[in-house]
Motif scaffolding. Sequence first.
Motif, PDB file in Angstrom:
ATOM      1  N   UNK A  77       0.749  -1.304  -0.093  1.00  0.00           N
ATOM      2  CA  UNK A  77      -0.081   0.050  -0.068  1.00  0.00           C
ATOM      3  C   UNK A  77       0.863   1.329  -0.051  1.00  0.00           C
ATOM      4  N   UNK A  78       2.192   1.047   0.373  1.00  0.00           N
ATOM      5  CA  UNK A  78       2.995   2.249   0.682  1.00  0.00           C
ATOM      6  C   UNK A  78       3.937   2.321  -0.704  1.00  0.00           C
ATOM      7  N   UNK A  79       3.657   1.737  -1.553  1.00  0.00           N
ATOM      8  CA  UNK A  79       4.616   2.057  -2.831  1.00  0.00           C
ATOM      9  C   UNK A  79       4.652   3.467  -3.252  1.00  0.00           C
ATOM     10  N   UNK A  80       5.440   3.865  -4.119  1.00  0.00           N
ATOM     11  CA  UNK A  80       5.616   5.262  -4.716  1.00  0.00           C
ATOM     12  C   UNK A  80       4.374   5.375  -5.870  1.00  0.00           C
ATOM     13  N   UNK A  81       4.264   4.469  -6.557  1.00  0.00           N
ATOM     14  CA  UNK A  81       3.082   4.404  -7.443  1.00  0.00           C
ATOM     15  C   UNK A  81       1.795   4.765  -6.884  1.00  0.00           C
ATOM     16  N   UNK A  82       1.576   4.050  -5.981  1.00  0.00           N
ATOM     17  CA  UNK A  82       0.135   4.179  -5.204  1.00  0.00           C
ATOM     18  C   UNK A  82       0.097   5.375  -4.472  1.00  0.00           C
ATOM     19  N   UNK A  83       1.216   5.843  -3.711  1.00  0.00           N
ATOM     20  CA  UNK A  83       1.250   7.261  -3.203  1.00  0.00           C
ATOM     21  C   UNK A  83       0.961   8.434  -4.048  1.00  0.00           C
ATOM     22  N   UNK A  84       1.685   8.352  -5.107  1.00  0.00           N
ATOM     23  CA  UNK A  84       1.410   9.656  -5.925  1.00  0.00           C
ATOM     24  C   UNK A  84       0.249   9.619  -6.810  1.00  0.00           C
ATOM     25  N   UNK A  85      -0.126   8.558  -6.889  1.00  0.00           N
ATOM     26  CA  UNK A  85      -1.570   8.353  -7.476  1.00  0.00           C
ATOM     27  C   UNK A  85      -2.696   9.064  -6.668  1.00  0.00           C
TER      28      UNK A  85
END
Length: 135
Positions: free
Chosen positions: A63-71
């Motif tokens: 849940x804390x990946x860069x892709x999910x956070x920026x999205x």
Amino acid sequence: MSPTWLHLLATASLALGFVCAAIILADIVGDPQHMWIMNVVWPITALFAGLFALAGYRTYGKLATERRVTQAKRQGEEMPSKRWQRLHARRHSRRMAGCFRGVAALIRSRRDNRIARLRKLPMLPASTSASAPTS
């Protein structure tokens, strides 16, 4: 010298830890964490926690990946991992409150049992005074 079964168990545990760390590391290379230090923490944790770390990474770390956070930031939402934390904090606080009530009831019942046992003891005779004359 340690027993053979203990040596085999330790070797299997280390091998499982390395396999879990490799799985997590392969996933992190393709989709890094938002906080760079977690790219190091998750594989190291897998070395000693094995399957527990892998399960934790799959449920929380993904849940804390860069892709999910920026999205989420682009859409004006909070980080997905924060929602997960809040949900589980609420759930665990309820469980802990229930555990506390259970422990309090146990302590109360044990105290009441002790008092009941003390009340059942026969009364000791009053001691005679040392100054009373004896004949």
